[in-house]
Write a protein that holds these residues in place. Structure first.
Motif, PDB file in Angstrom:
ATOM      1  N   ASP A   1       2.391  -7.580  -1.136  1.00 49.08           N
ATOM      2  CA  ASP A   1       1.805  -8.620  -0.282  1.00 49.08           C
ATOM      3  C   ASP A   1       0.469  -9.057  -0.898  1.00 49.08           C
ATOM      4  OD1 ASP A   1       0.454 -10.056   1.737  1.00 49.08           O
ATOM      5  OD2 ASP A   1       1.243  -8.790   3.338  1.00 49.08           O
ATOM      6  N   PRO A   2       0.485 -10.038  -1.818  1.00 48.29           N
ATOM      7  CA  PRO A   2      -0.731 -10.402  -2.560  1.00 48.29           C
ATOM      8  C   PRO A   2      -1.937 -10.738  -1.677  1.00 48.29           C
ATOM      9  CG  PRO A   2       1.166 -11.606  -3.400  1.00 48.29           C
ATOM     10  CD  PRO A   2       1.625 -10.877  -2.170  1.00 48.29           C
ATOM     11  N   GLY A   3      -1.726 -11.448  -0.596  1.00 46.37           N
ATOM     12  CA  GLY A   3      -2.845 -11.799   0.282  1.00 46.37           C
ATOM     13  C   GLY A   3      -3.490 -10.574   0.902  1.00 46.37           C
ATOM     14  N   PHE A   4      -2.670  -9.652   1.356  1.00 47.35           N
ATOM     15  CA  PHE A   4      -3.200  -8.436   1.982  1.00 47.35           C
ATOM     16  C   PHE A   4      -3.697  -7.453   0.927  1.00 47.35           C
ATOM     17  CE2 PHE A   4      -2.697  -4.368   4.381  1.00 47.35           C
ATOM     18  CZ  PHE A   4      -3.635  -4.644   5.366  1.00 47.35           C
ATOM     19  N   ARG A   5      -3.022  -7.394  -0.207  1.00 47.87           N
ATOM     20  CA  ARG A   5      -3.405  -6.486  -1.297  1.00 47.87           C
ATOM     21  C   ARG A   5      -4.851  -6.728  -1.714  1.00 47.87           C
ATOM     22  NH1 ARG A   5      -5.326  -3.636  -4.498  1.00 47.87           N
ATOM     23  NH2 ARG A   5      -4.368  -2.585  -6.279  1.00 47.87           N
ATOM     24  N   ALA A   6      -5.316  -7.962  -1.581  1.00 47.57           N
ATOM     25  CA  ALA A   6      -6.684  -8.315  -1.960  1.00 47.57           C
ATOM     26  C   ALA A   6      -7.733  -7.536  -1.163  1.00 47.57           C
ATOM     27  CB  ALA A   6      -6.902  -9.815  -1.793  1.00 47.57           C
ATOM     28  N   MET A   7      -7.362  -7.002   0.000  1.00 47.24           N
ATOM     29  CA  MET A   7      -8.305  -6.207   0.797  1.00 47.24           C
ATOM     30  C   MET A   7      -8.575  -4.837   0.184  1.00 47.24           C
ATOM     31  SD  MET A   7      -7.577  -6.957   4.810  1.00 47.24           S
ATOM     32  CE  MET A   7      -9.070  -6.078   5.269  1.00 47.24           C
ATOM     33  N   TYR A   8      -7.740  -4.428  -0.740  1.00 49.05           N
ATOM     34  CA  TYR A   8      -7.859  -3.104  -1.357  1.00 49.05           C
ATOM     35  C   TYR A   8      -8.526  -3.260  -2.719  1.00 49.05           C
ATOM     36  CZ  TYR A   8      -4.892  -1.393   2.373  1.00 49.05           C
ATOM     37  OH  TYR A   8      -4.396  -1.056   3.602  1.00 49.05           O
ATOM     38  N   PRO A   9      -9.781  -2.809  -2.855  1.00 45.12           N
ATOM     39  CA  PRO A   9     -10.533  -3.059  -4.086  1.00 45.12           C
ATOM     40  C   PRO A   9     -10.057  -2.274  -5.310  1.00 45.12           C
ATOM     41  CG  PRO A   9     -11.836  -1.733  -2.557  1.00 45.12           C
ATOM     42  CD  PRO A   9     -10.572  -2.116  -1.843  1.00 45.12           C
ATOM     43  N   GLU A  10      -9.407  -1.152  -5.120  1.00 46.91           N
ATOM     44  CA  GLU A  10      -8.987  -0.348  -6.266  1.00 46.91           C
ATOM     45  C   GLU A  10      -7.790  -0.982  -6.964  1.00 46.91           C
ATOM     46  OE1 GLU A  10      -9.879   4.218  -5.101  1.00 46.91           O
ATOM     47  OE2 GLU A  10      -8.531   3.166  -3.715  1.00 46.91           O
ATOM     48  N   GLN A  11      -7.807  -0.980  -8.293  1.00 46.57           N
ATOM     49  CA  GLN A  11      -6.667  -1.467  -9.077  1.00 46.57           C
ATOM     50  C   GLN A  11      -5.420  -0.656  -8.757  1.00 46.57           C
ATOM     51  OE1 GLN A  11      -7.193  -4.542 -10.334  1.00 46.57           O
ATOM     52  NE2 GLN A  11      -6.498  -3.917 -12.356  1.00 46.57           N
ATOM     53  N   ASP A  12      -5.589   0.648  -8.706  1.00 49.47           N
ATOM     54  CA  ASP A  12      -4.493   1.583  -8.456  1.00 49.47           C
ATOM     55  C   ASP A  12      -4.519   1.973  -6.982  1.00 49.47           C
ATOM     56  OD1 ASP A  12      -2.648   3.650  -8.434  1.00 49.47           O
ATOM     57  OD2 ASP A  12      -3.806   4.962  -9.753  1.00 49.47           O
ATOM     58  N   LEU A  13      -3.430   1.722  -6.271  1.00 49.61           N
ATOM     59  CA  LEU A  13      -3.360   2.078  -4.858  1.00 49.61           C
ATOM     60  C   LEU A  13      -3.096   3.571  -4.649  1.00 49.61           C
ATOM     61  CD1 LEU A  13      -1.339  -0.954  -3.444  1.00 49.61           C
ATOM     62  CD2 LEU A  13      -3.762  -0.438  -3.075  1.00 49.61           C
ATOM     63  N   GLY A  14      -2.818   4.293  -5.715  1.00 50.03           N
ATOM     64  CA  GLY A  14      -2.522   5.726  -5.612  1.00 50.03           C
ATOM     65  C   GLY A  14      -3.592   6.525  -4.888  1.00 50.03           C
ATOM     66  N   PRO A  15      -4.874   6.383  -5.256  1.00 48.01           N
ATOM     67  CA  PRO A  15      -5.901   7.141  -4.554  1.00 48.01           C
ATOM     68  C   PRO A  15      -5.991   6.802  -3.061  1.00 48.01           C
ATOM     69  CG  PRO A  15      -6.734   6.413  -6.675  1.00 48.01           C
ATOM     70  CD  PRO A  15      -5.404   5.721  -6.457  1.00 48.01           C
ATOM     71  N   ALA A  16      -5.798   5.537  -2.705  1.00 49.08           N
ATOM     72  CA  ALA A  16      -5.811   5.155  -1.285  1.00 49.08           C
ATOM     73  C   ALA A  16      -4.633   5.808  -0.567  1.00 49.08           C
ATOM     74  CB  ALA A  16      -5.758   3.637  -1.140  1.00 49.08           C
ATOM     75  N   ALA A  17      -3.485   5.858  -1.219  1.00 47.63           N
ATOM     76  CA  ALA A  17      -2.310   6.492  -0.616  1.00 47.63           C
ATOM     77  C   ALA A  17      -2.552   7.974  -0.378  1.00 47.63           C
ATOM     78  CB  ALA A  17      -1.083   6.280  -1.500  1.00 47.63           C
ATOM     79  N   VAL A  18      -3.163   8.640  -1.344  1.00 44.93           N
ATOM     80  CA  VAL A  18      -3.463  10.067  -1.182  1.00 44.93           C
ATOM     81  C   VAL A  18      -4.443  10.269  -0.026  1.00 44.93           C
ATOM     82  CG1 VAL A  18      -4.582  12.076  -2.260  1.00 44.93           C
ATOM     83  CG2 VAL A  18      -2.918  10.721  -3.552  1.00 44.93           C
ATOM     84  N   ARG A  19      -5.477   9.438   0.047  1.00 50.17           N
ATOM     85  CA  ARG A  19      -6.449   9.577   1.146  1.00 50.17           C
ATOM     86  C   ARG A  19      -5.775   9.390   2.501  1.00 50.17           C
ATOM     87  NH1 ARG A  19      -9.599   6.622  -2.607  1.00 50.17           N
ATOM     88  NH2 ARG A  19      -9.242   4.674  -1.472  1.00 50.17           N
ATOM     89  N   LEU A  20      -4.926   8.373   2.613  1.00 47.06           N
ATOM     90  CA  LEU A  20      -4.237   8.144   3.881  1.00 47.06           C
ATOM     91  C   LEU A  20      -3.316   9.317   4.206  1.00 47.06           C
ATOM     92  CD1 LEU A  20      -3.540   6.411   6.339  1.00 47.06           C
ATOM     93  CD2 LEU A  20      -1.837   5.232   4.917  1.00 47.06           C
TER      94      LEU A  20
END
Length: 165
Positions: free
Chosen positions: A69-88
């Motif tokens: 979802d490119p529009g929503f993805r823009a809210m996530y500053p990290e290039q790699d979503l992996g660290p955000a996934a681990v935190r969640l």
């Protein structure tokens, strides 16, 4: 005052930090540093829904939706979503009675504070909920467990909206 969960903790308030009696090395699907034996959490919602593996699947599916979802993805500053996934994943595991790895690494969750740098309006909230709904549905949980999990996500998403509109 935050709304209590079905397990007595208000939304966004971590359970007290305490390690399981016999911590073990993380299993192949557990985030690095996560105690592995889900049986150490018997009787918790975390264990009832399948432990670390279920929360890994949930966050994996959620972030696959975010990435597509490119529009929503823009809210996530990290290039790699992996660290955000681990935190969640770690946050959700702890919130639902599993390992306290999230607080051990990051301290108190402070969800509102951690989300303040991002403009979370009703559109962002609803998009987040849409991706989380797909992730929850993909788990195939029994109805009561699904409803319990979804109720938390819905209330948490509304509580994190910090921008009008």
């Amino acid at each position: 005052m935050p709304s209590p969960t079905p397990f007595g903790r208000p939304i966004g308030v971590a359970r007290p930090v305490s390690a399981p009696a016999t911590p073990a090395a993380p299993g192949p699907s557990a985030p690095e540093g996560s105690p592995a034996p889900d049986d150490a959490y018997a009787g918790t919602f975390y264990a009832q829904v399948g432990g670390s593996e279920t929360f890994r699947k949930l966050t994996e599916r959620f972030y696959a939706g975010v990435a597509a979802d490119p529009g929503f993805r823009a809210m996530y500053p990290e290039q790699d979503l992996g660290p955000a996934a681990v935190r969640l994943q770690l946050f959700l595991e702890q919130y639902w009675g599993g390992p306290t790895t999230y607080s051990d690494r990051r301290g108190h969750p402070r969800l509102r504070m951690r989300h303040m740098p991002f403009a979370v309006d009703s559109a962002a909230r609803d998009t987040w909920l849409r991706h989380m709904r797909a992730a929850v549905d993909s788990l195939g949980l029994p109805p009561l467990q699904e409803a319990t999990l979804w109720d938390y996500f819905d209330r948490a998403a509304h509580s994190l909206q910090n921008t009008p509109g």
